[in-house]
Design a protein around this motif. Structure first.
Motif, PDB file in Angstrom:
ATOM      1  N   SER A   3      24.731  69.521  41.506  1.00  0.00           N
ATOM      2  CA  SER A   3      25.640  68.194  40.912  1.00  0.00           C
ATOM      3  C   SER A   3      26.809  68.282  40.553  1.00  0.00           C
ATOM      4  O   SER A   3      27.492  67.060  40.756  1.00  0.00           O
ATOM      5  CB  SER A   3      24.245  67.308  40.094  1.00  0.00           C
ATOM      6  OG  SER A   3      24.127  68.550  39.055  1.00  0.00           O
ATOM      7  N   GLY A   4      27.051  69.927  39.987  1.00  0.00           N
ATOM      8  CA  GLY A   4      28.671  69.662  39.824  1.00  0.00           C
ATOM      9  C   GLY A   4      28.923  69.571  38.414  1.00  0.00           C
ATOM     10  O   GLY A   4      29.925  69.336  37.726  1.00  0.00           O
ATOM     11  N   GLY A   5      27.711  69.564  37.835  1.00  0.00           N
ATOM     12  CA  GLY A   5      27.386  68.963  35.915  1.00  0.00           C
ATOM     13  C   GLY A   5      28.250  70.710  35.705  1.00  0.00           C
ATOM     14  O   GLY A   5      28.542  70.764  34.428  1.00  0.00           O
ATOM     15  N   ASP A  15      27.943  71.202  52.625  1.00  0.00           N
ATOM     16  CA  ASP A  15      28.985  71.576  54.403  1.00  0.00           C
ATOM     17  C   ASP A  15      29.909  72.741  55.041  1.00  0.00           C
ATOM     18  O   ASP A  15      30.303  72.917  55.575  1.00  0.00           O
ATOM     19  CB  ASP A  15      29.705  70.176  54.585  1.00  0.00           C
ATOM     20  CG  ASP A  15      28.589  69.464  54.083  1.00  0.00           C
ATOM     21  OD1 ASP A  15      27.770  69.017  54.954  1.00  0.00           O
ATOM     22  OD2 ASP A  15      29.335  68.025  54.562  1.00  0.00           O
ATOM     23  N   GLY A  16      28.968  73.916  53.902  1.00  0.00           N
ATOM     24  CA  GLY A  16      29.140  75.926  54.278  1.00  0.00           C
ATOM     25  C   GLY A  16      31.023  75.469  53.589  1.00  0.00           C
ATOM     26  O   GLY A  16      31.018  76.987  54.112  1.00  0.00           O
ATOM     27  N   GLU A  17      31.581  75.029  53.045  1.00  0.00           N
ATOM     28  CA  GLU A  17      32.715  74.615  52.324  1.00  0.00           C
ATOM     29  C   GLU A  17      32.709  74.858  50.736  1.00  0.00           C
ATOM     30  O   GLU A  17      31.863  73.971  50.636  1.00  0.00           O
ATOM     31  CB  GLU A  17      33.439  73.652  52.575  1.00  0.00           C
ATOM     32  CG  GLU A  17      34.327  73.431  54.098  1.00  0.00           C
ATOM     33  CD  GLU A  17      35.295  72.584  54.220  1.00  0.00           C
ATOM     34  OE1 GLU A  17      35.775  71.493  53.024  1.00  0.00           O
ATOM     35  OE2 GLU A  17      35.144  71.834  55.799  1.00  0.00           O
ATOM     36  N   ARG A  18      34.001  75.533  50.390  1.00  0.00           N
ATOM     37  CA  ARG A  18      33.013  76.019  49.151  1.00  0.00           C
ATOM     38  C   ARG A  18      33.483  74.665  48.276  1.00  0.00           C
ATOM     39  O   ARG A  18      34.875  74.306  48.883  1.00  0.00           O
ATOM     40  CB  ARG A  18      34.313  77.222  48.637  1.00  0.00           C
ATOM     41  CG  ARG A  18      34.497  77.092  46.780  1.00  0.00           C
ATOM     42  CD  ARG A  18      34.947  79.171  46.710  1.00  0.00           C
ATOM     43  NE  ARG A  18      34.568  79.361  44.994  1.00  0.00           N
ATOM     44  CZ  ARG A  18      35.483  80.796  44.761  1.00  0.00           C
ATOM     45  NH1 ARG A  18      35.417  81.129  44.845  1.00  0.00           N
ATOM     46  NH2 ARG A  18      35.317  80.105  43.608  1.00  0.00           N
ATOM     47  N   VAL A  19      32.647  73.822  46.977  1.00  0.00           N
ATOM     48  CA  VAL A  19      33.923  72.746  46.937  1.00  0.00           C
ATOM     49  C   VAL A  19      34.455  73.686  45.245  1.00  0.00           C
ATOM     50  O   VAL A  19      34.553  74.586  44.789  1.00  0.00           O
ATOM     51  CB  VAL A  19      31.437  72.769  45.527  1.00  0.00           C
ATOM     52  CG1 VAL A  19      32.103  71.361  45.211  1.00  0.00           C
ATOM     53  CG2 VAL A  19      30.958  72.069  46.519  1.00  0.00           C
ATOM     54  N   ARG A  20      35.165  72.917  45.363  1.00  0.00           N
ATOM     55  CA  ARG A  20      36.640  72.619  44.849  1.00  0.00           C
ATOM     56  C   ARG A  20      36.291  71.597  43.420  1.00  0.00           C
ATOM     57  O   ARG A  20      35.858  70.699  43.481  1.00  0.00           O
ATOM     58  CB  ARG A  20      38.111  71.946  45.210  1.00  0.00           C
ATOM     59  CG  ARG A  20      37.981  73.133  46.188  1.00  0.00           C
ATOM     60  CD  ARG A  20      39.590  72.428  46.791  1.00  0.00           C
ATOM     61  NE  ARG A  20      39.432  71.350  47.758  1.00  0.00           N
ATOM     62  CZ  ARG A  20      39.833  70.112  47.325  1.00  0.00           C
ATOM     63  NH1 ARG A  20      40.916  70.129  46.631  1.00  0.00           N
ATOM     64  NH2 ARG A  20      39.649  69.046  48.187  1.00  0.00           N
ATOM     65  N   LEU A  50      35.167  66.961  42.967  1.00  0.00           N
ATOM     66  CA  LEU A  50      34.107  66.557  42.613  1.00  0.00           C
ATOM     67  C   LEU A  50      33.839  64.913  42.648  1.00  0.00           C
ATOM     68  O   LEU A  50      32.517  64.637  43.375  1.00  0.00           O
ATOM     69  CB  LEU A  50      33.703  66.077  40.342  1.00  0.00           C
ATOM     70  CG  LEU A  50      34.026  68.062  40.044  1.00  0.00           C
ATOM     71  CD1 LEU A  50      35.066  67.974  39.042  1.00  0.00           C
ATOM     72  CD2 LEU A  50      33.231  68.551  39.995  1.00  0.00           C
ATOM     73  N   THR A  51      34.833  64.308  43.499  1.00  0.00           N
ATOM     74  CA  THR A  51      33.975  62.703  43.788  1.00  0.00           C
ATOM     75  C   THR A  51      33.459  63.652  44.732  1.00  0.00           C
ATOM     76  O   THR A  51      32.450  62.134  45.559  1.00  0.00           O
ATOM     77  CB  THR A  51      35.412  62.098  44.525  1.00  0.00           C
ATOM     78  OG1 THR A  51      36.416  62.333  42.997  1.00  0.00           O
ATOM     79  CG2 THR A  51      35.356  60.883  44.652  1.00  0.00           C
ATOM     80  N   ARG A  52      33.967  64.263  46.015  1.00  0.00           N
ATOM     81  CA  ARG A  52      33.710  64.573  47.553  1.00  0.00           C
ATOM     82  C   ARG A  52      31.917  65.280  46.729  1.00  0.00           C
ATOM     83  O   ARG A  52      30.309  64.872  48.055  1.00  0.00           O
ATOM     84  CB  ARG A  52      34.640  65.839  48.312  1.00  0.00           C
ATOM     85  CG  ARG A  52      33.529  65.987  49.408  1.00  0.00           C
ATOM     86  CD  ARG A  52      34.180  66.555  50.267  1.00  0.00           C
ATOM     87  NE  ARG A  52      33.741  66.842  51.627  1.00  0.00           N
ATOM     88  CZ  ARG A  52      32.835  68.278  51.589  1.00  0.00           C
ATOM     89  NH1 ARG A  52      33.110  68.986  50.457  1.00  0.00           N
ATOM     90  NH2 ARG A  52      32.544  68.592  52.626  1.00  0.00           N
TER      91      ARG A  52
END
Length: 273
Positions: free
Chosen positions: A48-50, A61-66, A72-74
């Motif tokens: 969840s990004g916490g 969706d296959g892309e590394r989360v920034r 984080l908003t996305r």
């Protein structure tokens, strides 16, 4: 949603997770199981990004989360985590105000916010509670209100930490019915639970945390593996044990699924007298 080679250690502590590869199948229900301290909460917070992985990466969706504001908003418009205690998440004066908080923070126009609140309240069967003060809700109502706040964000992935804990049987059934409705609307749901019977009954897939990592697969297969369950500190679900007895006695063919609920067992018994 996928973790690749992910590891995490809390400050001054040993690694909770290390080299973890974990994917959540889209459009399905998944039960997350493991003994206390196995890393369930850490895993959910990573998804969840916490928390940010200490090693490896989270992919959406296959892309590394920034982990900047935009990234984080996305992530948080796609993934929502609801904690075990609803009082950790409910803070507004009324249910409607609380559920509207997330959409308002997205800067959505008022008609869109109202539509999302209406949709979330209906999905959790608490439309009648819209104007009810949150401090006057029952525990089960607070649980569903907290989940409605997450649903109003229209996440693709909804993660729930022990959502049935503390609920009476009727409250559990109402919550499970609401979750079934969310799945029909296209939401992927992951539920952390210690209840192996519930996991077998409810989930399409299971993820079982063991000391060497995580095992994932169809819930009926994983939760019929006594060695795996023993390593995870879990007991064998009663439907699995019943199915094994029926097959041993020649009462149930190998290719016929066994009963997964007391009602299904009663129906099978009545049909085979």
């Amino acid at each position: 949603m996928q973790l690749v080679g992910a590891g995490y250690a809390y400050e001054d502590g040993p690694a909770v997770l290390a080299g973890l590869d974990f994917a959540v199948p889209r459009g399905r229900t998944m039960a997350l199981l493991g003994r206390n301290g196995a890393g369930k909460t850490t895993l959910m917070r990573l998804l969840s990004g916490g928390l940010r992985p200490g090693s490896g990466e989270l992919r959406l969706d296959g892309e590394r989360v920034r982990y900047d504001r935009a990234g984080l908003t996305r992530l948080r418009t796609s993934v929502q985590l609801v904690t075990q205690d609803p009082d950790d998440q409910l803070f507004a004066a009324s249910v409607g105000q609380d559920v509207s908080f997330g959409p308002l923070n997205l800067g959505l126009p008022e008609p869109e916010v109202r539509a999302r609140v209406d949709e979330a309240l209906a999905a959790l069967d608490i439309t009648a509670l819209r104007d009810r003060p949150t401090h006057l809700l029952s525990y089960g109502q607070r649980k569903r209100a907290a989940i409605a706040g997450a649903v109003a964000m229209r996440p693709r992935l909804l993660i729930l930490d022990e959502p049935t804990a503390g609920l009476d049987p009727q409250g559990q059934e109402r919550l499970l019915a609401a979750l079934a409705g969310l799945r029909e609307l296209g939401t992927t749901v992951v539920m952390a639970t210690h209840d192996v019977d519930l996991a077998l009954r409810w989930a399409d897939d299971a993820a079982v945390l063991v000391p060497e990592g995580v095992r994932t697969g169809p819930a009926p297969e994983l939760l019929a593996d006594p060695d795996l369950l023993a390593r995870a500190g879990l007991r064998l679900p009663w439907p699995t044990a019943v199915t094994a007895v029926l097959r041993e006695r020649g009462l149930l063919a190998p290719d016929v699924p066994g009963p997964r609920t007391p009602e299904a067992l009663a129906a099978w018994s009545a049909a085979n007298r």
